[in-house]
Design a protein around this motif. Structure first.
Motif, mmCIF file in Angstrom:
data_model
loop_
_atom_site.group_PDB
_atom_site.id
_atom_site.type_symbol
_atom_site.label_atom_id
_atom_site.label_comp_id
_atom_site.label_asym_id
_atom_site.label_seq_id
_atom_site.Cartn_x
_atom_site.Cartn_y
_atom_site.Cartn_z
ATOM 1 N N TYR A 24 9.407 24.592 32.506
ATOM 2 C CA TYR A 24 9.647 23.174 32.748
ATOM 3 C C TYR A 24 11.143 22.894 32.602
ATOM 4 O O TYR A 24 11.774 23.390 31.663
ATOM 5 C CB TYR A 24 8.878 22.306 31.747
ATOM 6 N N THR A 25 11.694 22.127 33.545
ATOM 7 C CA THR A 25 13.093 21.734 33.428
ATOM 8 C C THR A 25 13.193 20.553 32.470
ATOM 9 O O THR A 25 12.280 19.720 32.385
ATOM 10 C CB THR A 25 13.687 21.338 34.781
ATOM 11 N N VAL A 26 14.299 20.482 31.759
ATOM 12 C CA VAL A 26 14.486 19.437 30.750
ATOM 13 C C VAL A 26 15.781 18.679 31.044
ATOM 14 O O VAL A 26 16.837 19.287 31.213
ATOM 15 C CB VAL A 26 14.545 20.041 29.333
ATOM 16 N N GLN A 27 15.677 17.361 31.116
ATOM 17 C CA GLN A 27 16.838 16.512 31.371
ATOM 18 C C GLN A 27 16.991 15.535 30.206
ATOM 19 O O GLN A 27 16.338 14.505 30.165
ATOM 20 C CB GLN A 27 16.654 15.748 32.688
ATOM 21 N N LEU A 28 17.859 15.892 29.256
ATOM 22 C CA LEU A 28 18.102 15.033 28.108
ATOM 23 C C LEU A 28 19.505 14.456 28.164
ATOM 24 O O LEU A 28 20.444 15.133 28.595
ATOM 25 C CB LEU A 28 17.934 15.818 26.791
ATOM 26 N N PRO A 29 19.677 13.208 27.716
ATOM 27 C CA PRO A 29 21.018 12.620 27.654
ATOM 28 C C PRO A 29 21.802 13.212 26.491
ATOM 29 O O PRO A 29 21.240 13.901 25.630
ATOM 30 C CB PRO A 29 20.731 11.136 27.412
ATOM 31 N N THR A 188 6.035 17.383 38.482
ATOM 32 C CA THR A 188 7.374 17.934 38.736
ATOM 33 C C THR A 188 7.757 19.044 37.764
ATOM 34 O O THR A 188 8.837 19.616 37.866
ATOM 35 C CB THR A 188 8.446 16.830 38.662
ATOM 36 N N ARG A 189 6.864 19.327 36.816
ATOM 37 C CA ARG A 189 7.149 20.322 35.777
ATOM 38 C C ARG A 189 8.516 20.072 35.152
ATOM 39 O O ARG A 189 9.412 20.909 35.167
ATOM 40 C CB ARG A 189 7.086 21.738 36.342
ATOM 41 N N SER A 190 8.643 18.883 34.608
ATOM 42 C CA SER A 190 9.918 18.493 34.024
ATOM 43 C C SER A 190 9.710 17.590 32.816
ATOM 44 O O SER A 190 8.641 16.991 32.647
ATOM 45 C CB SER A 190 10.783 17.771 35.064
ATOM 46 N N VAL A 191 10.745 17.519 31.994
ATOM 47 C CA VAL A 191 10.797 16.594 30.868
ATOM 48 C C VAL A 191 11.950 15.641 31.142
ATOM 49 O O VAL A 191 13.102 16.070 31.258
ATOM 50 C CB VAL A 191 11.021 17.329 29.531
ATOM 51 N N VAL A 192 11.641 14.348 31.274
ATOM 52 C CA VAL A 192 12.658 13.370 31.651
ATOM 53 C C VAL A 192 12.714 12.247 30.613
ATOM 54 O O VAL A 192 11.764 12.033 29.859
ATOM 55 C CB VAL A 192 12.384 12.778 33.048
ATOM 56 N N THR A 193 13.827 11.533 30.604
ATOM 57 C CA THR A 193 14.000 10.435 29.644
ATOM 58 C C THR A 193 14.473 9.173 30.336
ATOM 59 O O THR A 193 15.062 9.216 31.427
ATOM 60 C CB THR A 193 15.016 10.815 28.556
ATOM 61 N N GLY A 194 14.238 8.040 29.664
ATOM 62 C CA GLY A 194 14.730 6.759 30.140
ATOM 63 C C GLY A 194 15.937 6.321 29.332
ATOM 64 O O GLY A 194 16.459 7.063 28.492
ATOM 65 N N GLU A 195 16.369 5.101 29.552
ATOM 66 C CA GLU A 195 17.515 4.560 28.832
ATOM 67 C C GLU A 195 17.150 4.261 27.377
ATOM 68 O O GLU A 195 16.011 3.873 27.087
ATOM 69 C CB GLU A 195 17.998 3.265 29.503
ATOM 70 N N PRO A 196 18.104 4.443 26.458
ATOM 71 C CA PRO A 196 17.844 4.128 25.045
ATOM 72 C C PRO A 196 17.471 2.666 24.858
ATOM 73 O O PRO A 196 17.982 1.782 25.563
ATOM 74 C CB PRO A 196 19.178 4.451 24.357
ATOM 75 N N ILE A 197 16.589 2.397 23.920
ATOM 76 C CA ILE A 197 16.149 1.039 23.605
ATOM 77 C C ILE A 197 16.478 0.758 22.143
ATOM 78 O O ILE A 197 16.242 1.598 21.274
ATOM 79 C CB ILE A 197 14.645 0.886 23.875
#
Length: 230
Positions: A24-29, A188-197
């Motif tokens: 899994y691809t990982v997209q972290l801020p 999508t076999r991925s780990v995604v994030t949203g904007e910080p809250i």
């Protein structure tokens, strides 16, 4: 952060799992300079499993306290997991529980997880441990689903009590926690994030708790929709 954040058992299990499970691809801020709590959707253990296996950055995961003790772990598997959820016969459930109840506590201790004493006065220990972790720059990962056995991609109702972590942390440091929505996508076999809250200054805490909770819930489902899972 310590070089060996995770213990040998956890690192061995992760190493072996990565050899057989699809990547899994990982997209972290870039969150390393901020006190960060990732909030994600359980998806019937799918979320914790993928994040444990594929996140490159170490995290302190909140895990129910029964899984840190051999006896309570055994009872959880016999009385619920194997019998109620998996519909196994009591004798088979007891045998399997006996086999795994020694390993599970060792695994979560090796994973540097944080015990969650939900519904008891000891929940204060969970918050104390979590505040100390954040102060040391260690990110936390929480799966607050009420129906954690729900495999659906859309997140349903979630517990809000974990957000009291903001109150404890802000009292000690004067800083606000960055609550970051995180979603694991099967499509999508991925780990995604949203904007910080964040919690806003000057707002009544219990009202703001509702606002932050709703924003996190909505953001996680928006991520699922963006990935095409729902």
């Amino acid at each position: 952060m310590k070089k060996h954040f995770y213990g040998k058992l956890f690192r061995l299990v992760r190493f072996l799992t990565r050899r057989v499970y699809p990547k899994y691809t990982v997209q972290l801020p870039d969150f390393h300079t901020c006190p960060t709590v990732f909030v994600s959707h359980h998806q019937n253990f799918f979320g914790p499993f993928i994040t444990y296996v594929w996140l490159q950055t170490p995290v302190r995961v909140w895990v129910l306290h029964v899984f840190f003790d051999k006896t309570s772990c055994y009872r959880q598997f016999v009385d619920y997991t194997f019998t109620v959820r998996l519909k196994l016969k009591k004798k088979l459930a007891a045998l399997l529980a006996l086999l795994v109840s020694s390993l599970i506590p060792k695994f979560f201790q090796s994973a540097n997880a944080i015990p969650v004493f939900r519904g008891t006065k000891k929940i204060i220990d969970t918050f104390i441990d979590s505040v100390q972790a954040l102060k040391k720059g260690e990110p936390i990962l929480i799966f607050p689903d009420i129906e954690y056995t729900d495999s659906a991609s859309s997140m349903q109702a979630m517990y809000e009590g974990f957000l009291y972590l903001e109150r404890y942390f802000h009292r000690e440091t004067g800083q606000h926690i960055h609550f970051i929505p995180l979603y694991v996508s099967k499509k999508t076999r991925s780990v995604v994030t949203g904007e910080p809250i964040f919690f806003r200054d000057g707002e009544y805490f219990k009202s703001e708790l509702k606002v932050v909770s709703q924003k996190l819930h909505d953001s996680i489902n928006q991520l699922a929709q963006k990935c095409g899972d729902i």
